[in-house]
Design a protein around this motif. Sequence first.
Motif, PDB file in Angstrom:
ATOM      1  N   GLY A  53       0.831  -1.193   0.000  1.00 40.08           N
ATOM      2  CA  GLY A  53       0.000   0.000   0.000  1.00 40.08           C
ATOM      3  C   GLY A  53       0.866   1.244   0.000  1.00 40.08           C
ATOM      4  N   SER A  54       0.274   2.377  -0.321  1.00 41.05           N
ATOM      5  CA  SER A  54       1.079   3.603  -0.446  1.00 41.05           C
ATOM      6  C   SER A  54       0.501   4.777   0.322  1.00 41.05           C
ATOM      7  N   SER A  55      -0.290   4.500   1.342  1.00 40.46           N
ATOM      8  CA  SER A  55      -0.725   5.575   2.227  1.00 40.46           C
ATOM      9  C   SER A  55       0.281   5.668   3.377  1.00 40.46           C
ATOM     10  N   ALA A  56      -0.051   6.355   4.425  1.00 42.27           N
ATOM     11  CA  ALA A  56       0.735   6.382   5.663  1.00 42.27           C
ATOM     12  C   ALA A  56       2.210   6.673   5.392  1.00 42.27           C
ATOM     13  N   THR A  57       3.114   5.768   5.851  1.00 43.65           N
ATOM     14  CA  THR A  57       4.545   6.054   5.772  1.00 43.65           C
ATOM     15  C   THR A  57       5.041   6.155   4.334  1.00 43.65           C
ATOM     16  N   PHE A  58       4.488   5.359   3.435  1.00 43.79           N
ATOM     17  CA  PHE A  58       4.887   5.461   2.028  1.00 43.79           C
ATOM     18  C   PHE A  58       4.569   6.859   1.510  1.00 43.79           C
ATOM     19  N   SER A  59       3.390   7.341   1.836  1.00 40.92           N
ATOM     20  CA  SER A  59       2.972   8.656   1.363  1.00 40.92           C
ATOM     21  C   SER A  59       3.849   9.763   1.915  1.00 40.92           C
ATOM     22  N   SER A  60       4.167   9.687   3.213  1.00 44.35           N
ATOM     23  CA  SER A  60       4.998  10.736   3.802  1.00 44.35           C
ATOM     24  C   SER A  60       6.407  10.704   3.229  1.00 44.35           C
ATOM     25  N   THR A  61       6.923   9.509   2.927  1.00 39.56           N
ATOM     26  CA  THR A  61       8.244   9.405   2.324  1.00 39.56           C
ATOM     27  C   THR A  61       8.228   9.955   0.903  1.00 39.56           C
ATOM     28  N   ALA A  62       7.168   9.648   0.152  1.00 41.77           N
ATOM     29  CA  ALA A  62       7.039  10.196  -1.202  1.00 41.77           C
ATOM     30  C   ALA A  62       7.008  11.711  -1.164  1.00 41.77           C
ATOM     31  N   ARG A  63       6.342  12.252  -0.179  1.00 40.49           N
ATOM     32  CA  ARG A  63       6.239  13.703  -0.053  1.00 40.49           C
ATOM     33  C   ARG A  63       7.602  14.329   0.244  1.00 40.49           C
ATOM     34  N   SER A  64       8.439  13.591   0.974  1.00 38.85           N
ATOM     35  CA  SER A  64       9.756  14.104   1.334  1.00 38.85           C
ATOM     36  C   SER A  64      10.776  13.920   0.223  1.00 38.85           C
ATOM     37  N   GLU A  65      10.354  13.219  -0.860  1.00 38.84           N
ATOM     38  CA  GLU A  65      11.232  12.963  -2.004  1.00 38.84           C
ATOM     39  C   GLU A  65      12.426  12.089  -1.630  1.00 38.84           C
ATOM     40  N   ASP A  66      12.269  11.191  -0.624  1.00 35.42           N
ATOM     41  CA  ASP A  66      13.306  10.219  -0.292  1.00 35.42           C
ATOM     42  C   ASP A  66      13.161   9.039  -1.255  1.00 35.42           C
ATOM     43  N   LEU A  67      13.577   9.251  -2.486  1.00 36.47           N
ATOM     44  CA  LEU A  67      13.311   8.277  -3.533  1.00 36.47           C
ATOM     45  C   LEU A  67      14.095   6.988  -3.361  1.00 36.47           C
ATOM     46  N   ASP A  68      15.261   7.052  -2.737  1.00 38.69           N
ATOM     47  CA  ASP A  68      16.040   5.831  -2.548  1.00 38.69           C
ATOM     48  C   ASP A  68      15.277   4.813  -1.719  1.00 38.69           C
ATOM     49  N   ALA A  69      14.627   5.265  -0.662  1.00 46.01           N
ATOM     50  CA  ALA A  69      13.865   4.354   0.192  1.00 46.01           C
ATOM     51  C   ALA A  69      12.719   3.717  -0.585  1.00 46.01           C
ATOM     52  N   LEU A  70      12.046   4.501  -1.414  1.00 45.91           N
ATOM     53  CA  LEU A  70      10.918   3.960  -2.168  1.00 45.91           C
ATOM     54  C   LEU A  70      11.390   3.067  -3.309  1.00 45.91           C
ATOM     55  N   ARG A  71      12.540   3.376  -3.896  1.00 41.51           N
ATOM     56  CA  ARG A  71      13.110   2.464  -4.892  1.00 41.51           C
ATOM     57  C   ARG A  71      13.369   1.095  -4.261  1.00 41.51           C
ATOM     58  N   GLU A  72      13.901   1.109  -3.066  1.00 42.74           N
ATOM     59  CA  GLU A  72      14.220  -0.143  -2.390  1.00 42.74           C
ATOM     60  C   GLU A  72      12.965  -0.927  -2.031  1.00 42.74           C
ATOM     61  N   VAL A  73      11.918  -0.239  -1.556  1.00 40.70           N
ATOM     62  CA  VAL A  73      10.728  -0.974  -1.133  1.00 40.70           C
ATOM     63  C   VAL A  73       9.983  -1.537  -2.337  1.00 40.70           C
ATOM     64  N   LEU A  74       9.901  -0.791  -3.435  1.00 40.85           N
ATOM     65  CA  LEU A  74       9.268  -1.320  -4.645  1.00 40.85           C
ATOM     66  C   LEU A  74      10.098  -2.453  -5.237  1.00 40.85           C
ATOM     67  N   GLY A  75      11.402  -2.308  -5.198  1.00 39.93           N
ATOM     68  CA  GLY A  75      12.265  -3.375  -5.679  1.00 39.93           C
ATOM     69  C   GLY A  75      12.119  -4.641  -4.864  1.00 39.93           C
ATOM     70  N   ALA A  76      11.994  -4.484  -3.550  1.00 39.18           N
ATOM     71  CA  ALA A  76      11.825  -5.645  -2.683  1.00 39.18           C
ATOM     72  C   ALA A  76      10.506  -6.356  -2.969  1.00 39.18           C
ATOM     73  N   LEU A  77       9.461  -5.596  -3.208  1.00 37.97           N
ATOM     74  CA  LEU A  77       8.166  -6.188  -3.555  1.00 37.97           C
ATOM     75  C   LEU A  77       8.296  -7.086  -4.779  1.00 37.97           C
ATOM     76  N   VAL A  78       8.890  -6.549  -5.837  1.00 37.58           N
ATOM     77  CA  VAL A  78       8.974  -7.292  -7.099  1.00 37.58           C
ATOM     78  C   VAL A  78       9.931  -8.471  -6.989  1.00 37.58           C
ATOM     79  N   LYS A  79      11.082  -8.283  -6.342  1.00 37.70           N
ATOM     80  CA  LYS A  79      12.052  -9.365  -6.221  1.00 37.70           C
ATOM     81  C   LYS A  79      11.484 -10.570  -5.489  1.00 37.70           C
ATOM     82  N   GLU A  80      10.604 -10.315  -4.531  1.00 34.45           N
ATOM     83  CA  GLU A  80      10.028 -11.417  -3.768  1.00 34.45           C
ATOM     84  C   GLU A  80       8.812 -12.037  -4.454  1.00 34.45           C
ATOM     85  N   GLY A  81       8.432 -11.513  -5.607  1.00 38.71           N
ATOM     86  CA  GLY A  81       7.316 -12.085  -6.348  1.00 38.71           C
ATOM     87  C   GLY A  81       6.014 -11.348  -6.162  1.00 38.71           C
ATOM     88  N   GLY A  82       6.031 -10.235  -5.425  1.00 35.34           N
ATOM     89  CA  GLY A  82       4.815  -9.450  -5.250  1.00 35.34           C
ATOM     90  C   GLY A  82       4.499  -8.641  -6.490  1.00 35.34           C
TER      91      GLY A  82
END
Length: 315
Positions: A53-82
């Motif tokens: 999901g992308s509300s809550a902490t994901f949303s606040s991180t997106a707002r802060s433009e901390d793109l490295d953290a979001l790159r890692e979390v999306l990458g982890a989703l896909v690598k694990e088969g999500g």
Amino acid sequence: MISRRAYLKLAMAAGVTLAARPSLLWAEADRKLELITRPIPSSGERLPGIGLGSSATFSSTARSEDLDALREVLGALVKEGGTVFDTAPSYGASEAVAARIANEQGIANKLFWATKLNVAGRGGGKADPDQARAQLETSFERIGKDPIDLIQVHNMADIPTQLGMLKEYRAEGRVRYIGVTTTFPQQYQGLERVMEQEPIDFIGVDYAIDNRTMEERILPLARDKGIAVLIYAPFGRTRLWDKVRGKEVPRWAAEFDAHTWGQFFLKFVLAHPVVTAATPATSRARHMIDNMGAAMGRLPDDEMRQRMIAHMESL
């Protein structure tokens, strides 16, 4: 029994390979843990049981433009088969930032994009059709995928106008699945009416081990009507984490391959046979890895689920 914190330390210390494949940390020598998937009733297409999901902490991180953290979390989703990624235009920068990252990383087409439509606002009222169409077209432009996999009317807002528009988009082949969402108890009866009367493919609702109202009417109706179910707030937002802070996961949770509290909570939700996928929000790759562990191995049976409820109520 290992704690969530200890598990995450082990995963990160084990390096990229093990961190991206938590099943390798927990698989027994004679038993391979398999990813749990569930079918979409209207098509038979299968989705992994845990998404992002992308509300809550994901949303606040997106707002802060901390793109490295979001790159890692999306990458982890896909690598694990999500695949399931749930977002909405109203989640701040989440939809736009996630789409940009996914397209940069070349994983956009690997994701099952679930976004939302609502221009009526929190207070309800009528949705302007031109504004609704503009919001939809913005989502198409951001995501860069046509058709989009799933668009739902957010918070049951102006169903005649907004769901009517989504039915048109589905008929035109621009969206594959449509649905409605709510996490507000005062809207549950209205949700039932929509489920009874409208040809929707999905609903998105709140459900957790300490919030089981959905079991009474909504989930049985989804089963009877052949409607897929996305689960929001499977951790009770922060309620469940507050309750178990400083406490160890019970040893018997290993009987259904739960090794952390996150997996304990998510496996309870996923064990309900009508649930298609749970989409907890996070902005941390190590939490995404842990969450995906809930979609591997065994699930608790009905007797064990009652034991889980009793345990949580005893804390």
